[in-house]
Design an enzyme around this catalytic site. Structure first.
Site, PDB file in Angstrom:
ATOM      1  N   TYR A  64     -49.644   6.759   4.183  1.00  0.00           N
ATOM      2  CA  TYR A  64     -48.613   7.726   5.147  1.00  0.00           C
ATOM      3  C   TYR A  64     -47.635   8.102   4.412  1.00  0.00           C
ATOM      4  CZ  TYR A  64     -44.824   8.758   8.247  1.00  0.00           C
ATOM      5  OH  TYR A  64     -43.854   9.692   9.013  1.00  0.00           O
ATOM      6  N   LYS A  96     -46.617  12.029   3.182  1.00  0.00           N
ATOM      7  CA  LYS A  96     -45.036  12.659   3.503  1.00  0.00           C
ATOM      8  C   LYS A  96     -44.425  12.778   2.118  1.00  0.00           C
ATOM      9  CE  LYS A  96     -44.481  12.481   8.016  1.00  0.00           C
ATOM     10  NZ  LYS A  96     -44.283  13.885   8.506  1.00  0.00           N
TER      11      LYS A  96
HETATM   12  C1  8X3 Z   1     -40.929   7.514   9.483  1.00  0.00           C
HETATM   13  C2  8X3 Z   1     -40.020   6.625   8.873  1.00  0.00           C
HETATM   14  O1  8X3 Z   1     -39.870   4.524   7.410  1.00  0.00           O
HETATM   15  O2  8X3 Z   1     -41.503   4.678   9.365  1.00  0.00           O
HETATM   16  O3  8X3 Z   1     -41.573   8.437   8.929  1.00  0.00           O
HETATM   17  O4  8X3 Z   1     -41.753   5.701   7.152  1.00  0.00           O
HETATM   18  S1  8X3 Z   1     -40.908   5.413   8.084  1.00  0.00           S
END
Ligand code: 8X3
Length: 255
Positions: free
Chosen positions: A156, A160
């Site tokens: 993830y 990002k």
């Molecule tokens: C969402 C914030 O900290 O769960 O993108 O990655 S976190």
């Protein structure tokens, strides 16, 4: 600058940050093109926005992971939406918090396909329109996960980090075309995000925000509207926002 009468595309608009942006931009007089996979939910939202704010709302059932679908649907917009003022690339998700050695292949693929390739697919179709207009604003919804890697964040976070690189790349390559690029990178926002991440486990999802006053979708919408209404010569490039109780991805003060 006012957003009134401007045309704004929001992907992933059926819930969370996307839905909050749709509501706030409509309240301020923007016309909307909303996309999501859940068309019924999107149409309900569209009806309520049309009647509350008297704005034009066009809904598109779209999975941003399907390039042919993205291309076909964005290239056939109604005539009144031929000019695009703002694109909010919001569609995205996290799936799981497994360690890298235990990662679920289908989760990795879905995150990378949605968060990275989906954002690219939408941008690939919309950017030429903005270039032709010599005007436009791309707002990418990134994450604090694009700045820091945390335990179980691996893929993830990678998605990002990629969004952050793409935002920077867009800013550089679109120089000279009068196109603004903004990345809004939130920490904890209480939406369906954690419920999706934990595959519907409400207990686990609730625990993420336990003892914290988290951000909500409206907080991010507020920032997106602020970014979208700066004067022509002002481009907010990167905005990192967390709840006051969250000082980094892993440092959270819980009551
Ligand atoms: C969402 C914030 O900290 O769960 O993108 O990655 S976190």
């Amino acid at each position: 600058m006012s957003i009134e009468g401007k045309n704004v595309i929001i992907t992933g608009a059926s819930a969370g940050i996307g839905e909050a942006c749709a509501k706030l931009f409509a309240r301020n007089g923007a016309n909307l093109i909303l996309t999501a996979r859940r068309i019924n939910k999107l149409n309900e939202l569209a009806d309520s926005l049309r009647s509350a704010y008297n704005v034009k709302v066009h809904t598109i059932e779209m999975d941003v992971r399907n390039f042919d679908e993205v291309k076909k649907k964005f290239e056939n917009l109604p005539a009144e939406f031929k000019t695009i003022d703002v694109l909010i690339n919001n569609a995205g998700k996290a799936l799981g918090v497994e360690k890298i050695q235990d990662g679920v292949l289908s989760n990795w693929e879905e995150m990378l396909d949605t968060n990275v390739k989906g954002l690219l697919y939408v941008s690939k179709i919309i950017i030429p329109m903005l270039i032709k207009q010599n005007h436009g604003h791309i707002i990418n919804i990134g994450s604090i996960a694009g700045h820091e890697v945390y335990p179980g964040g691996n893929v993830y976070c990678a998605s990002k980090f990629a969004v952050r690189a793409i935002s920077k790349g867009m800013g550089i390559d679109l120089s000279g075309y009068n196109i603004k690029v903004t990345s809004i990178d939130p920490g904890m926002v209480e939406t369906e995000f954690s419920l999706v991440r934990f595959a519907g486990d409400e207990e686990k999802a609730k625990n993420v925000y336990k003892g914290v006053d988290p951000l909500v979708g409206d907080d991010i919408a507020d920032i997106a509207l602020f970014a979208a209404t700066r004067p022509e010569h002002v481009d907010l490039r990167e905005i990192v926002v967390t709840p006051t109780a969250q000082s980094s991805a892993t440092i959270v003060h819980r009551k």
